[in-house]
Design a protein around this motif. Structure first.
Motif, mmCIF file in Angstrom:
data_model
loop_
_atom_site.group_PDB
_atom_site.id
_atom_site.type_symbol
_atom_site.label_atom_id
_atom_site.label_comp_id
_atom_site.label_asym_id
_atom_site.label_seq_id
_atom_site.Cartn_x
_atom_site.Cartn_y
_atom_site.Cartn_z
ATOM 1 N N MET A 55 0.776 -1.266 0.124
ATOM 2 C CA MET A 55 -0.162 -0.026 0.155
ATOM 3 C C MET A 55 0.747 1.287 0.088
ATOM 4 O O MET A 55 0.588 2.253 -0.734
ATOM 5 C CB MET A 55 -0.874 0.044 1.179
ATOM 6 C CG MET A 55 -1.689 -1.305 1.064
ATOM 7 S SD MET A 55 -2.680 -1.061 2.466
ATOM 8 C CE MET A 55 -4.116 -2.161 1.567
ATOM 9 N N LEU A 97 -5.405 -9.710 -10.247
ATOM 10 C CA LEU A 97 -6.802 -9.591 -11.109
ATOM 11 C C LEU A 97 -7.829 -9.272 -9.912
ATOM 12 O O LEU A 97 -8.001 -10.048 -8.966
ATOM 13 C CB LEU A 97 -7.065 -10.917 -11.652
ATOM 14 C CG LEU A 97 -6.839 -10.947 -13.199
ATOM 15 C CD1 LEU A 97 -5.856 -10.248 -13.504
ATOM 16 C CD2 LEU A 97 -7.141 -12.303 -13.930
ATOM 17 N N SER B 64 -7.208 -3.435 3.524
ATOM 18 C CA SER B 64 -7.234 -3.052 2.077
ATOM 19 C C SER B 64 -8.873 -3.081 1.494
ATOM 20 O O SER B 64 -8.813 -3.099 0.482
ATOM 21 C CB SER B 64 -6.431 -4.053 1.203
ATOM 22 O OG SER B 64 -6.882 -5.501 1.750
ATOM 23 N N MET B 66 -9.936 -6.064 0.635
ATOM 24 C CA MET B 66 -9.943 -6.911 -0.256
ATOM 25 C C MET B 66 -9.678 -8.446 0.255
ATOM 26 O O MET B 66 -9.138 -8.684 1.036
ATOM 27 C CB MET B 66 -8.544 -6.413 -0.993
ATOM 28 C CG MET B 66 -8.605 -6.783 -2.324
ATOM 29 S SD MET B 66 -9.649 -5.610 -3.186
ATOM 30 C CE MET B 66 -8.838 -4.259 -3.962
ATOM 31 N N GLU B 87 -18.703 -13.151 -4.576
ATOM 32 C CA GLU B 87 -18.757 -12.043 -4.898
ATOM 33 C C GLU B 87 -19.849 -11.135 -4.592
ATOM 34 O O GLU B 87 -19.890 -9.907 -4.253
ATOM 35 C CB GLU B 87 -18.853 -11.913 -6.427
ATOM 36 C CG GLU B 87 -18.338 -11.005 -7.200
ATOM 37 C CD GLU B 87 -19.097 -10.022 -7.625
ATOM 38 O OE1 GLU B 87 -18.651 -8.673 -8.097
ATOM 39 O OE2 GLU B 87 -20.367 -10.141 -7.293
ATOM 40 N N THR B 88 -21.079 -11.669 -4.503
ATOM 41 C CA THR B 88 -22.367 -10.790 -4.198
ATOM 42 C C THR B 88 -22.264 -10.230 -2.815
ATOM 43 O O THR B 88 -22.385 -9.203 -2.302
ATOM 44 C CB THR B 88 -23.668 -11.832 -4.176
ATOM 45 O OG1 THR B 88 -23.673 -12.344 -5.493
ATOM 46 C CG2 THR B 88 -24.895 -11.029 -3.856
ATOM 47 N N SER B 91 -19.340 -7.841 -2.334
ATOM 48 C CA SER B 91 -19.721 -6.733 -3.054
ATOM 49 C C SER B 91 -20.692 -5.738 -2.151
ATOM 50 O O SER B 91 -20.468 -4.415 -1.955
ATOM 51 C CB SER B 91 -20.112 -6.717 -4.385
ATOM 52 O OG SER B 91 -20.946 -5.835 -4.920
ATOM 53 N N GLY B 94 -18.835 -4.157 0.343
ATOM 54 C CA GLY B 94 -17.831 -3.238 0.258
ATOM 55 C C GLY B 94 -16.294 -3.763 0.192
ATOM 56 O O GLY B 94 -15.419 -3.034 0.035
ATOM 57 N N TYR B 95 -16.442 -5.026 -0.094
ATOM 58 C CA TYR B 95 -15.165 -5.608 -0.397
ATOM 59 C C TYR B 95 -14.796 -6.011 -1.685
ATOM 60 O O TYR B 95 -15.867 -6.377 -2.705
ATOM 61 C CB TYR B 95 -14.763 -6.886 0.473
ATOM 62 C CG TYR B 95 -14.623 -6.624 2.088
ATOM 63 C CD1 TYR B 95 -13.487 -6.663 2.702
ATOM 64 C CD2 TYR B 95 -15.592 -6.296 2.823
ATOM 65 C CE1 TYR B 95 -13.088 -6.606 3.624
ATOM 66 C CE2 TYR B 95 -15.368 -5.923 4.151
ATOM 67 C CZ TYR B 95 -14.138 -6.112 4.632
ATOM 68 O OH TYR B 95 -13.768 -5.906 5.817
ATOM 69 N N GLY B 96 -13.680 -5.974 -2.180
ATOM 70 C CA GLY B 96 -13.198 -6.471 -3.584
ATOM 71 C C GLY B 96 -12.736 -7.786 -3.449
ATOM 72 O O GLY B 96 -12.252 -8.427 -2.576
ATOM 73 N N LEU B 97 -12.669 -8.717 -4.589
ATOM 74 C CA LEU B 97 -12.274 -9.908 -4.837
ATOM 75 C C LEU B 97 -10.908 -10.067 -5.672
ATOM 76 O O LEU B 97 -11.095 -9.557 -6.802
ATOM 77 C CB LEU B 97 -13.582 -10.725 -5.164
ATOM 78 C CG LEU B 97 -13.976 -11.790 -4.631
ATOM 79 C CD1 LEU B 97 -14.360 -11.118 -3.357
ATOM 80 C CD2 LEU B 97 -15.325 -12.276 -5.094
ATOM 81 N N LEU B 98 -9.909 -10.494 -4.930
ATOM 82 C CA LEU B 98 -8.815 -10.977 -5.806
ATOM 83 C C LEU B 98 -8.802 -12.280 -6.059
ATOM 84 O O LEU B 98 -8.776 -13.083 -5.300
ATOM 85 C CB LEU B 98 -7.597 -10.577 -4.863
ATOM 86 C CG LEU B 98 -6.466 -9.762 -5.271
ATOM 87 C CD1 LEU B 98 -6.854 -8.609 -6.042
ATOM 88 C CD2 LEU B 98 -5.430 -9.455 -4.165
ATOM 89 N N ILE B 99 -8.451 -12.586 -7.446
ATOM 90 C CA ILE B 99 -8.627 -14.132 -7.658
ATOM 91 C C ILE B 99 -7.397 -14.644 -8.071
ATOM 92 O O ILE B 99 -6.445 -14.091 -8.717
ATOM 93 C CB ILE B 99 -9.626 -14.160 -8.918
ATOM 94 C CG1 ILE B 99 -9.562 -15.444 -9.344
ATOM 95 C CG2 ILE B 99 -9.575 -13.177 -9.782
ATOM 96 C CD1 ILE B 99 -10.973 -16.080 -9.645
#
Lengths: 342, 342
Positions: A55, A97, B64, B66, B87-88, B91, B94-99
DNA sequence: ACTCCCAATGTAAACCTTTACAGTCTTCGT
DNA sequence: ACGAAGACTGTAAAGGTTTACATTGGGAGT
């Protein structure tokens, strides 16, 4: 488990007896620091278990090394292999990604752009076939991030496209049917709104014209690329009683629907009708008769798309407008010469 | 496109005539700032198009927002719906998904941990069935991040598991076969190493025992859950000439293999043999005969898994050891009463 | 009128890097 | 022996937030 605080670059510097700048250099520009120093730094790093805090680095460097993938449906069998390709290339080049499943919901699309606008993603891969809602339009305040369209080209926008040469592939597919002796060939899945469907239809038409076969509008049926639309389309042809000898379907899902309709009417495939698909999704080889289709090199497409995006991102290379791959004809059992019943 | 510099919180503060602290508060703790001030800030934000820089925020907050998903194969049809569920929920919060697609490659697993150790991901979802290489072991310096196992439980580790109750579901499936009158039921896909396969085998055994049917070791065939292994297993039974009347397969892919072998030998399904799968992947309804199987509520599993992980992450809630969902019996056409040939 | 309290705001530190610039020391050419 | 060049290292600023703590001002209570 010890509650040891996470080591920062300062801890490393202190142990190695150098300044933080030197530690940073030892990590990022090793040639610029003396061998002996570098050794001491490495040792201190090993000792502390230090890892760069991404970060802080990202903040300073103003890039996240993260790519956002926007897809209407991650469950789509056509999608997953592309994803693998994207991932392979990204990972190789040190990018991560971030995945956004939009379900074609404008709200979700717009929401995902927060990753772009907040600098959490440097670039964008679009599998949706359109610009995300909230980009480009009235809210032009948001700068367009570097982006690339994959699988589905983006209409009315100057965005590099990586995918299969749909028109050419559809031509090859149709010619294969013609070569088997078919003259009355249906096209299932017309959809003027969808770029891909449009291109495949054009390839179909080109092949017929090239073979001197007139185009019969009754042979072209609308569809939205789903299995159900394939079933309905085939059914419609029976109701109208204008039958082809072969069905060229806009994709495998549609072809499956056609086969279901044909089976339900107790026809014998491929003796009575030939069916050709497009995509080569996984179950196409398992269905009976196994589906003859055009295979998209999805892995390569994914890798290349990521490659183009990263080139765009890292500047330098000139902007490639589009990269077209050749689809491969996969001959299985669903296509045969037509019965000579006339 | 103007080369207008991206607005920072300072720009907003200047325009609104307040300090940056107030802007931050107006955004994050609106009640703590006067209405009039808040209005001015909102206006300044609208005017500048300001978005908070997530990197700066993340650096400061030390999180993060994430989540890293580690999966052996993102292309797996079983995986994609779980992903949608994950993902649902992510999201929504408020979190993102790192794959991370690991292909079961230890190097890739270890590499992906960089996202954890560099603070780019706060938590970890494991679909791999094992701890990633490089965690926990000798290099215990890396603290274990909050994590949750989905689909495939992690052996020998105290990690919350969210998934289907495999043992119970396999029992239900086997009982369904028994209820149809089957007595000689094969179990295809034994694999002592895989936790899931083991549980399903135990459910199979429990059902037989419960019905007072002895367990015949010749009816239990090894397999690695692939279509090919299913085909080979069925073939093996023919070679040994010890045939069941029904095949209970550890998953749908295996069942498909069994059906392919049976079809190749020109048997009539389901008249000659019954086949039961597990998972209900997409093509199971399209294959002929349509496959009777146990359906996993993958969407719910994904959502719940994310929910548990976030609870863990945000502290508070006590650690749920495991959440088991009930699988649903989907009756199609591949199971029928056995022919009375004895 | 005086004190006290509370609401609203501001100041400045902290989060952890990277890197421009400056400084020191060695080496080499003349 | 002196100067210059070059190799190496250090200092400090910048990147954009959040938040503990300090400050201000006004209203209520006596």
């Amino acid at each position: 488990m010890l509650h040891k605080k996470i080591a920062t670059i300062e801890d490393v510097a202190a142990i190695a007896g150098v300044s933080i700048a030197t530690v940073s250099r030892a990590l990022n520009e090793p040639t610029k620091v003396a061998d002996s120093t570098r050794r001491r730094v490495s040792e201190a790093i090993a000792q502390t278990g230090y890892t760069t805090n991404a970060m802080a680095r990202n903040l300073r460097m103003r890039r996240s090394n993260m790519i956002l993938i926007l897809a209407p449906d991650v469950g789509d069998p056509n999608f997953s292999n592309i994803l693998v390709g994207l991932e392979t290339e990204a990972s190789k080049r040190g990018y991560g990604l971030l995945i956004g499943n939009t379900q074609n919901d404008p709200l979700r699309e717009a929401d995902y752009l927060r990753f772009i606008s907040s600098n959490q993603a440097d670039g964008l891969i679009l599998l949706t076939g359109h610009l995300p809602y909230g980009i480009g339009g009235a809210d032009a305040s948001m700068r367009l991030p570097p982006m690339v369209a994959v699988g589905e080209p983006v209409a009315n926008a100057d965005i590099p496209y990586i995918g299969v040469d749909n028109r050419e592939a559809a031509r090859v597919a149709t010619e294969h049917l013609i070569a088997q002796g078919h003259r009355r060939i249906a096209f299932i899945g017309r959809s003027p709104g969808r770029v891909v469907n449009g291109l495949r239809e054009r390839g179909y038409r080109a092949a017929l014209e090239g073979a001197g076969i007139g185009i019969d509008p009754a042979m072209i049926i609308d569809g939205d690329s789903t299995t159900e639309s394939g079933r309905a389309a085939a059914e419609l042809m029976f109701v109208r009683d204008r039958l082809p000898t072969a069905f060229f379907c806009v994709n495998d899902a549609t072809a499956l629907g056609v086969m279901i309709a044909l089976n339900a009417r107790r026809y014998d495939l491929p003796a009575d009708f030939s069916v050709m698909g497009f995509d080569d999704i996984s179950f196409s080889s398992f269905v009976t008769p196994a589906l003859t289709t055009m295979k998209q090199p999805r892995l390569n497409i994914g890798e290349r798309a990521m490659d183009v995006l990263l080139a765009l991102l890292e500047g330098g290379e000139p902007h490639e407008r589009e990269v077209l791959f050749r689809a491969e004809l996969i001959v299985r059992n669903s296509v045969k010469a037509p019965r000579t019943r006339f």
